[in-house]
Design a protein around this motif. Structure first.
Motif: not given
Length: 415
Positions: A1-7, A9-18
């Protein structure tokens, strides 16, 4: 699972998820209530069912557009019935605590009496702690383990029940490393005309796999979490005989909560399906074997274990005999720095604050999911002992962290 779409839209949340993915990949989760679900469970939980409002039950919803939600919930129910042998199952509770709340709502009136295990002896907040809804709504008395043996004091429980005359007796625990004698608790409850709620939140998977005795068909009500040893979608479950089915369903909805989290129920359905495989039974057996190996090795290092060992997936270390000047939070912090994640925990006869107690709780569900066996868990016990013996020595912590890095690389988790 990747967070490319989240990144995007919302890089801060994507960083936390990564960051969380990296943390789980690069550390050993030994918190007894945690596990690692499969990619399939995570995919189901992130499905379009997160958009669906499905108040009610299959075939009796208060909203249109629920035909696929019905399919998913019915699959979760049927698989749960097969796993645990229950007559009736409700898979809608958002958590094990809300599952317990539903049983209380179905059986009790405000001010009625609950008899449960003391939190410092291994009980749970939702069993009647004064800071919890249960303790605020009902009259609660608590029984204890025998401080010398670490086992449930069933005679004391029987005496307390006769004296207190509870309306419901709660068994099943958050930090108890031994088998529970469900029939003995049921007999005690019946002797005082009380219901018996067995909370198997921690051992749902072990019970499903047959490596721990089941309270289903013994206790009046059985509740549990669906994301600990069972590795399914996050949430809770209630099981009972058909005679209580309508009361339980009404207590869950609309009694305790509104619309179900259908995406999590999809994760439950997938996880329950995985648990019906022969591979899951082997996993549960290995989880217990790993806990026993970990316990034995820690004892070889001079650690004192509550009850002298374990029958399930967790062990409770009382640091006072071996490390009287080292509280649990110091151990938790030092081990986390080394990449081993567990939690400080109260122990029977606790002499310190619950915020910085005298013990630590250690579980094997997560590392067993990684593929650890008894030999690996014995090595982990050696690493834990090195840190606990010298928690403030940076060189020791760094050396253990380096070995943890090797183990997490060898036993990978999420790509």
């Amino acid at each position: 699972m990747t967070y490319e779409t989240v990144a995007e839209v919302d890089p801060a949340v994507a960083d936390a998820l990564e960051g969380e993915r990296r943390r789980q990949n690069e550390t050993l989760s030994m918190i007894a209530s945690e596990n690692h679900v499969s990619e399939a469970v995570m995919e189901a939980q992130s499905s379009e069912l997160t958009n669906n409002y499905a108040e009610g039950y299959p075939g009796e919803r208060y909203y249109a557009g629920c035909e696929h939600a019905d399919e998913v919930e019915e699959l979760a129910i049927e698989r749960a019935k097969e796993l645990w042998g229950a007559e009736h199952v409700n898979v809608q509770p958002h958590s094990g605590s809300q599952a317990n709340m539903s049983v209380y709502l179905a059986t009790l009136e405000p001010g009625d009496k609950i008899l449960s295990l003391d939190l410092t002896h291994g009980g749970h907040l939702s069993h009647g702690h004064p800071a919890n809804f249960a303790g605020k709504t009902y009259e609660v008395e608590q029984y204890e383990v025998d401080e010398e043996t670490g086992y449930i004091d069933y005679e004391g429980l029987a005496e307390k029940a006769e004296e207190f005359e509870p309306d419901i007796v709660v068994s099943g625990y958050s930090a108890y490393p031994r088998e529970v004698e469900w029939e003995r608790v049921q007999d005690i409850a019946e002797s005082v005309d009380a219901y018996h709620l067995a909370d198997i939140a921690h051992i749902t998977g072990l019970v499903a796999a047959g490596v721990h005795e089941s309270p289903v068909g013994v206790a009046d009500f059985v509740t549990g979490s669906t994301h600990k040893t069972i590795r399914a979608g996050r949430g809770g479950i209630v099981m009972c005989d058909e005679e209580h089915a309508d009361d339980i369903d009404a207590a869950v909805f609309p009694g305790a909560q509104g619309g179900p989290a259908m995406h999590n129920i999809a994760g439950k359905a997938v996880g329950f399906g995985e648990a019906l495989s022969p591979e899951f039974e082997a996993y549960a057996e290995q989880t217990v074997a790993n806990a026993k190996a970990l316990a034995e090795q820690l004892q070889d290092h001079g650690f004192s274990l509550v009850s002298g060992g374990t029958d399930n997936h967790l062990l409770l270390v009382d640091l006072r005999p071996s490390h009287p000047d080292t509280p649990g939070k110091d151990v938790e912090s030092a081990l986390e720095s080394a990449g081993i994640v567990l939690n400080a925990n109260t122990v029977p006869g606790e002499t310190r604050s619950a915020f910085n107690p005298s013990g630590v709780r250690i579980g094997t569900p997560g590392v067993t999911t990684r593929g650890f066996t008894e030999s690996t868990c014995r090595e982990v016990a050696d690493l834990i002992a090195r840190v606990v013996d010298d928690p403030h020595d940076e060189e020791t912590v760094s050396a253990v962290a380096a070995r943890v890095d090797e183990l997490t690389d060898e036993y990978g988790l999420y790509e």
